[in-house]
Design a protein around this motif. Structure first.
Motif, PDB file in Angstrom:
ATOM      1  N   THR A 310      11.673   6.322  -0.992  1.00  0.00           N
ATOM      2  CA  THR A 310      11.587   7.620  -1.651  1.00  0.00           C
ATOM      3  C   THR A 310      11.820   8.724  -0.626  1.00  0.00           C
ATOM      4  O   THR A 310      11.275   8.686   0.476  1.00  0.00           O
ATOM      5  N   VAL A 311      12.647   9.706  -1.000  1.00  0.00           N
ATOM      6  CA  VAL A 311      12.898  10.873  -0.160  1.00  0.00           C
ATOM      7  C   VAL A 311      12.655  12.118  -0.998  1.00  0.00           C
ATOM      8  O   VAL A 311      13.226  12.264  -2.085  1.00  0.00           O
ATOM      9  N   SER A 312      11.799  13.008  -0.521  1.00  0.00           N
ATOM     10  CA  SER A 312      11.531  14.274  -1.207  1.00  0.00           C
ATOM     11  C   SER A 312      12.335  15.373  -0.518  1.00  0.00           C
ATOM     12  O   SER A 312      12.049  15.739   0.629  1.00  0.00           O
ATOM     13  N   LEU A 313      13.336  15.878  -1.226  1.00  0.00           N
ATOM     14  CA  LEU A 313      14.151  16.961  -0.685  1.00  0.00           C
ATOM     15  C   LEU A 313      13.426  18.290  -0.865  1.00  0.00           C
ATOM     16  O   LEU A 313      12.575  18.435  -1.740  1.00  0.00           O
ATOM     17  N   ALA A 323      20.986  24.781  -0.755  1.00  0.00           N
ATOM     18  CA  ALA A 323      20.810  23.469  -0.124  1.00  0.00           C
ATOM     19  C   ALA A 323      19.376  22.971  -0.255  1.00  0.00           C
ATOM     20  O   ALA A 323      18.443  23.603   0.224  1.00  0.00           O
ATOM     21  N   SER A 324      19.214  21.833  -0.914  1.00  0.00           N
ATOM     22  CA  SER A 324      17.940  21.109  -0.964  1.00  0.00           C
ATOM     23  C   SER A 324      18.066  19.971   0.039  1.00  0.00           C
ATOM     24  O   SER A 324      18.867  19.047  -0.151  1.00  0.00           O
ATOM     25  N   THR A 325      17.311  20.023   1.131  1.00  0.00           N
ATOM     26  CA  THR A 325      17.565  19.144   2.269  1.00  0.00           C
ATOM     27  C   THR A 325      16.431  18.155   2.527  1.00  0.00           C
ATOM     28  O   THR A 325      15.300  18.340   2.081  1.00  0.00           O
ATOM     29  N   GLY A 326      16.756  17.137   3.274  1.00  0.00           N
ATOM     30  CA  GLY A 326      15.785  16.123   3.666  1.00  0.00           C
ATOM     31  C   GLY A 326      16.445  15.093   4.555  1.00  0.00           C
ATOM     32  O   GLY A 326      17.614  15.231   4.933  1.00  0.00           O
ATOM     33  N   ASP A 327      15.716  14.042   4.900  1.00  0.00           N
ATOM     34  CA  ASP A 327      16.236  12.997   5.779  1.00  0.00           C
ATOM     35  C   ASP A 327      16.145  11.640   5.094  1.00  0.00           C
ATOM     36  O   ASP A 327      15.110  11.300   4.497  1.00  0.00           O
ATOM     37  N   LEU A 328      17.223  10.891   5.171  1.00  0.00           N
ATOM     38  CA  LEU A 328      17.238   9.521   4.667  1.00  0.00           C
ATOM     39  C   LEU A 328      16.221   8.687   5.429  1.00  0.00           C
ATOM     40  O   LEU A 328      16.057   8.851   6.646  1.00  0.00           O
ATOM     41  N   ASN A 329      15.511   7.812   4.735  1.00  0.00           N
ATOM     42  CA  ASN A 329      14.640   6.874   5.439  1.00  0.00           C
ATOM     43  C   ASN A 329      15.477   5.989   6.363  1.00  0.00           C
ATOM     44  O   ASN A 329      16.549   5.518   5.975  1.00  0.00           O
ATOM     45  N   ALA A 410      20.174   3.235  11.512  1.00  0.00           N
ATOM     46  CA  ALA A 410      21.026   4.250  10.893  1.00  0.00           C
ATOM     47  C   ALA A 410      20.172   5.205  10.066  1.00  0.00           C
ATOM     48  O   ALA A 410      19.195   4.799   9.435  1.00  0.00           O
ATOM     49  N   ASN A 411      20.540   6.475  10.103  1.00  0.00           N
ATOM     50  CA  ASN A 411      19.878   7.462   9.266  1.00  0.00           C
ATOM     51  C   ASN A 411      20.845   8.600   8.990  1.00  0.00           C
ATOM     52  O   ASN A 411      21.994   8.575   9.447  1.00  0.00           O
ATOM     53  N   ALA A 412      20.386   9.617   8.264  1.00  0.00           N
ATOM     54  CA  ALA A 412      21.276  10.728   7.928  1.00  0.00           C
ATOM     55  C   ALA A 412      20.463  11.911   7.446  1.00  0.00           C
ATOM     56  O   ALA A 412      19.408  11.747   6.814  1.00  0.00           O
ATOM     57  N   GLY A 413      20.950  13.096   7.750  1.00  0.00           N
ATOM     58  CA  GLY A 413      20.424  14.304   7.137  1.00  0.00           C
ATOM     59  C   GLY A 413      21.072  14.473   5.779  1.00  0.00           C
ATOM     60  O   GLY A 413      22.288  14.289   5.625  1.00  0.00           O
ATOM     61  N   LEU A 414      20.281  14.784   4.760  1.00  0.00           N
ATOM     62  CA  LEU A 414      20.769  14.907   3.391  1.00  0.00           C
ATOM     63  C   LEU A 414      20.749  16.367   2.944  1.00  0.00           C
ATOM     64  O   LEU A 414      19.842  17.130   3.326  1.00  0.00           O
ATOM     65  N   SER A 415      21.723  16.753   2.117  1.00  0.00           N
ATOM     66  CA  SER A 415      21.760  18.109   1.577  1.00  0.00           C
ATOM     67  C   SER A 415      22.341  18.059   0.168  1.00  0.00           C
ATOM     68  O   SER A 415      23.474  17.627  -0.024  1.00  0.00           O
ATOM     69  N   LEU A 416      21.553  18.485  -0.807  1.00  0.00           N
ATOM     70  CA  LEU A 416      21.988  18.550  -2.200  1.00  0.00           C
ATOM     71  C   LEU A 416      22.249  20.013  -2.543  1.00  0.00           C
ATOM     72  O   LEU A 416      21.341  20.854  -2.480  1.00  0.00           O
ATOM     73  N   ASN A 417      23.476  20.346  -2.902  1.00  0.00           N
ATOM     74  CA  ASN A 417      23.859  21.715  -3.233  1.00  0.00           C
ATOM     75  C   ASN A 417      23.492  21.988  -4.695  1.00  0.00           C
ATOM     76  O   ASN A 417      24.210  21.623  -5.614  1.00  0.00           O
TER      77      ASN A 417
END
Length: 436
Positions: A310-313, A323-329, A410-417
Motif C-alpha cells: 500500500t502506498v498513500s500519495l 501532483a499527488s506524490t509518494g514513494d513506491l515500496n 528497486a524503487n521509484a518516486g511516484l506522481s499522480l497528476n
C-alpha cells in the motif's frame, strides 16, 4: 470600489504578460545551448491587455544524445526567460502555473514532441518577470542520422481564482536549433548459437562444437571459459557460406565451466555464442591415505519481494489539483539462477477510481532508481522516468552477460497528476509489477 477589486482579482487569476525586449539569436547545432526566439503571446481576455510580441530564451536537453533506432529519448524543454512579466503590482502566489508545449524535431526525423511541466513556480512579485519553468516528454527514435531539436509553441495554464490559458507561439517557425542528437541504426539481434557433442569430459578430451548464424567466411575462435574468464584452451574454425561452423576443442583446464565461440580477436557478446555448459571430470588418482572432497553449487531462482502493498500519495486541493506524490515500496530482486540470462522488472497501473469519476492511468508517472548489492555479478539499471500507464513501463533491469546474478533493490518516486476540481474523496488504482 467593488468593481476595482473584481478587476484586481481577475488579474490575479490570469497569467498576464508584458513584453520582454530582445531579438532572436540562433544557437549552434550539435550541443545543447540557450536560444532566443521571437514569441507571440495572447493573454487571457480577463487581463484586458493586447497580444504580446516579445522574446523567449530557452534550451532543449536530452537524456541520451547518441541513441539507437528504437530507443526512447527523454526531452527537457526549459524556458529560461518567458516573454512575459507580471504587469500588475499584485503579487502572484507559488505553484499556480502548469506549462505545456512542443519540441520540434528536424533533420533525419521530423515531428513534434509533446512536453509537460509540473504545477510548480516561485511566487511572482508585482511587476516582476515571470519565473522560468521546465517541461519534459519522450519520443521514440525511428530514423538513423542527425536529429535536431528546437523549442516550439508553449502554453501557461494557471489555476488561481480562475482556470486560464496563455498560449505563446513561435513568431517565425521554426525556432533556432538548441540541441542535436545523432542516432545510429538499431543493433541487429545476435542469433549465433552453438551446441556441444558432450557436456562432460576427462582432462585432455576433445569436445565437438557445432554452430550456426555466424558471418559466412569468418574465422571463429572456440574457447574454454572458467566463469567469466577465458582459459588457455582455444581452437579456430572457419564459418561456411551458410554461417555454420563445425570443429573440436581439446579441453585441459579443470576449472572449465563452459565453451564459447566468437568472431574477432576477443570475446564480444554481440559477435559470439555461448557459453555452452561443460564440466571437466577430475580423474586425478587419489593418493594413499588421502580423501578426495567434492561439493556442488545448485542454481536457484529469480524472485522478488516488496516492502509493502500500500502506498498513500499526498493529498491535493479540490480547486487546484496537481501532483499527488509518494514513494513506491522498495522491491528486492534476487537472481540466484547462476547463468547468463538477464531480467526485467516492469509495472503497469489501472485507472484511479473514486467518487463518481476516474483519474486516468496515464496520469501516473514515476522516477525509477535501482541499487546493486555489493559482490553481485550483474549491475541493475533503472528504467526511464516517465508515464507508467496501463501499457506499462520498466522499473529496473539487468542485461544478459557471460555471468549474471545478484541482489538488487528497486524503487521509484511516484506522481499522480490530479486534474483541478476533481470531486473530493479517496481514489485508488492498482500498480502491478512483473519480473521476467
Amino acid at each position: 470600489m467593488r468593481d476595482r477589486r473584481r478587476r484586481l482579482m481577475s488579474l490575479l487569476g490570469a497569467t498576464a504578460l508584458a513584453v520582454t525586449a530582445g531579438g532572436a539569436l540562433a544557437a549552434p547545432a550539435g550541443a545543447a545551448s540557450n536560444v532566443d526566439f521571437a514569441t507571440h503571446c495572447i493573454p487571457p481576455a480577463v487581463a484586458g491587455i493586447p497580444p504580446i510580441d516579445g522574446t523567449t530564451t530557452a534550451i532543449i536537453t536530452v537524456d541520451n544524445a547518441t541513441p539507437k533506432v528504437g530507443d526512447t529519448v527523454t526531452v527537457t524543454y526549459k524556458v529560461v526567460t518567458p516573454a512575459a512579466s507580471n504587469p500588475t503590482a499584485i503579487s502572484l502566489p507559488a505553484d499556480i502555473m502548469t506549462p505545456s508545449g512542443k519540441v520540434t524535431l528536424g533533420g533525419a526525423q521530423t515531428g513534434d514532441v509533446t512536453v509537460v511541466g509540473p504545477k510548480k513556480n516561485d511566487p511572482v512579485a508585482g511587476n516582476a518577470p515571470f519565473p522560468g519553468f521546465s517541461m519534459t516528454g519522450t519520443f521514440t527514435v525511428t530514423t538513423a542520422g542527425a536529429i535536431t531539436l528546437a523549442p516550439g509553441d508553449y502554453n501557461i495554464h494557471t489555476s488561481y481564482i480562475l482556470e486560464l490559458d496563455t498560449p505563446c507561439t513561435v513568431t517565425n517557425p521554426p525556432a533556432p536549433v538548441s540541441e542535436t542528437l545523432t542516432a545510429s541504426p538499431a543493433t541487429q539481434p545476435n542469433t549465433r548459437a552453438i551446441s556441444l557433442g558432450s557436456a562432460t569430459g576427462n582432462p585432455g578430451a576433445s569436445v565437438a562444437v557445432t554452430g550456426s548464424n555466424f558471418t559466412p567466411g569468418a574465422t571463429v575462435t572456440l574457447a574454454g571459459r572458467a566463469g567469466s574468464s577465458q582459459t588457455a584452451d582455444t581452437a579456430t574454425v572457419t564459418a561456411d557460406t551458410g554461417g555454420a561452423i563445425s570443429g573440436s576443442l581439446v579441453v585441459n583446464d579443470k576449472t572449465t565451466t563452459g565453451i564459447v565461440a566468437y568472431e574477432g580477436s576477443s570475446w564480444d557478446s554481440a559477435l559470439g555464442a555461448g557459453p555452452a555448459a561443460y564440466t571437466v571430470i577430475d580423474n586425478t588418482p587419489v593418493p594413499d591415505n588421502a580423501q578426495k572432497l567434492t561439493t556442488t553449487v545448485r542454481g536457484g531462482v529469480l524472485s522478488m519481494t516488496q516492502a509493502g502493498d500500500t502506498v498513500s500519495l499526498s493529498a491535493v486541493d479540490y480547486g487546484e489539483g496537481g501532483a499527488s506524490t509518494g514513494d513506491l515500496n522498495a522491491v528486492t530482486v534476487k537472481d540466484f539462477r547462476g547463468g547468463t540470462a538477464g531480467w526485467s522488472l516492469t509495472g503497469k497501473v489501472t485507472d484511479f477510481t473514486g467518487p463518481g469519476v476516474t483519474i486516468g492511468a496515464d496520469r501516473l508517472s514515476w522516477t525509477p532508481a535501482c541499487d546493486t548489492k555489493a559482490g553481485s555479478p550483474s549491475t541493475c539499471q533503472a528504467g526511464s522516468a516517465g508515464t507508467v500507464g496501463s501499457s506499462g513501463a520498466t522499473l529496473a533491469s539487468a542485461p544478459a552477460d557471460t555471468v549474471t546474478g545478484g541482489e538488487f533493490t528497486a524503487n521509484a518516486g511516484l506522481s499522480l497528476n490530479v486534474p483541478a476540481f476533481t470531486p473530493p474523496g479517496s481514489y485508488s488504482g492498482v500498480l502491478t509489477l512483473t519480473l521476467s
